[in-house]
Design a protein around this motif. Structure first.
Motif, mmCIF file in Angstrom:
data_model
loop_
_atom_site.group_PDB
_atom_site.id
_atom_site.type_symbol
_atom_site.label_atom_id
_atom_site.label_comp_id
_atom_site.label_asym_id
_atom_site.label_seq_id
_atom_site.Cartn_x
_atom_site.Cartn_y
_atom_site.Cartn_z
ATOM 1 N N THR A 1 0.745 -1.036 0.078
ATOM 2 C CA THR A 1 -0.331 -0.216 -0.124
ATOM 3 C C THR A 1 0.642 1.309 0.054
ATOM 4 O O THR A 1 0.096 1.944 -0.316
ATOM 5 N N TRP A 2 2.542 1.204 0.444
ATOM 6 C CA TRP A 2 2.672 2.024 0.092
ATOM 7 C C TRP A 2 3.759 2.386 -0.710
ATOM 8 O O TRP A 2 4.296 1.412 -1.985
ATOM 9 N N GLU A 3 3.661 3.627 -1.802
ATOM 10 C CA GLU A 3 4.650 3.150 -2.862
ATOM 11 C C GLU A 3 6.358 4.198 -2.034
ATOM 12 O O GLU A 3 6.759 4.670 -1.460
ATOM 13 N N LYS A 4 7.021 3.739 -3.806
ATOM 14 C CA LYS A 4 8.419 4.439 -3.248
ATOM 15 C C LYS A 4 8.929 5.575 -3.637
ATOM 16 O O LYS A 4 9.024 6.502 -2.135
ATOM 17 N N GLU A 5 7.751 6.378 -3.900
ATOM 18 C CA GLU A 5 7.136 8.527 -3.794
ATOM 19 C C GLU A 5 7.463 8.285 -2.211
ATOM 20 O O GLU A 5 8.206 9.198 -1.666
ATOM 21 N N GLU A 6 6.569 7.529 -1.817
ATOM 22 C CA GLU A 6 5.799 8.099 0.008
ATOM 23 C C GLU A 6 7.373 7.472 0.253
ATOM 24 O O GLU A 6 7.268 8.121 1.516
ATOM 25 N N THR A 7 7.655 6.432 0.057
ATOM 26 C CA THR A 7 8.801 6.096 1.126
ATOM 27 C C THR A 7 9.885 7.071 1.213
ATOM 28 O O THR A 7 10.622 6.743 2.316
ATOM 29 N N GLN B 1 -0.489 15.250 4.847
ATOM 30 C CA GLN B 1 -1.683 14.197 5.457
ATOM 31 C C GLN B 1 -2.862 14.367 4.218
ATOM 32 O O GLN B 1 -3.210 13.397 3.746
ATOM 33 N N LYS B 2 -2.382 15.326 3.112
ATOM 34 C CA LYS B 2 -3.521 15.297 2.122
ATOM 35 C C LYS B 2 -2.675 14.543 1.216
ATOM 36 O O LYS B 2 -3.850 13.598 0.230
#
Length: 84
Positions: A4-10, A33-34
């Motif tokens: 559920t996590w993408e590389k960009e967010e990680t 959070q947005k």
């Protein structure tokens, strides 16, 4: 790892953790959070799972994350006991 996590967010999470020196409440407060709605426990879970994977792949047996598993149910219990 959690899909559920993408590389960009990680990468975003790791940059914040580095900037705020692994102070999870501060990171959670500053977290976008947005774009990425996450709880504090989800952030901790992601950090510890990625750190464990990196330590295992690099075979860093002396790393504190090698073999460590974050227990979110114990974390919820710990916070409940702290409030009492």
């Amino acid at each position: 790892l959690d899909t559920t996590w993408e590389k960009e967010e990680t990468v975003y999470l790791w940059e914040l953790l580095e900037h705020f020196e692994l102070r999870f409440p501060v990171v959670h407060d500053r977290y976008d959070q947005k774009r990425f709605p996450r709880t504090l426990d989800e952030i901790k879970q992601r950090f510890y799972s990625v750190a464990r994977q990196l330590a295992e792949v690099r075979n860093e047996r002396t790393s504190p994350y090698f073999g460590y598993r974050f227990d979110s149910s114990f974390e919820k219990y710990r916070k409940l006991q702290l409030e009492k």
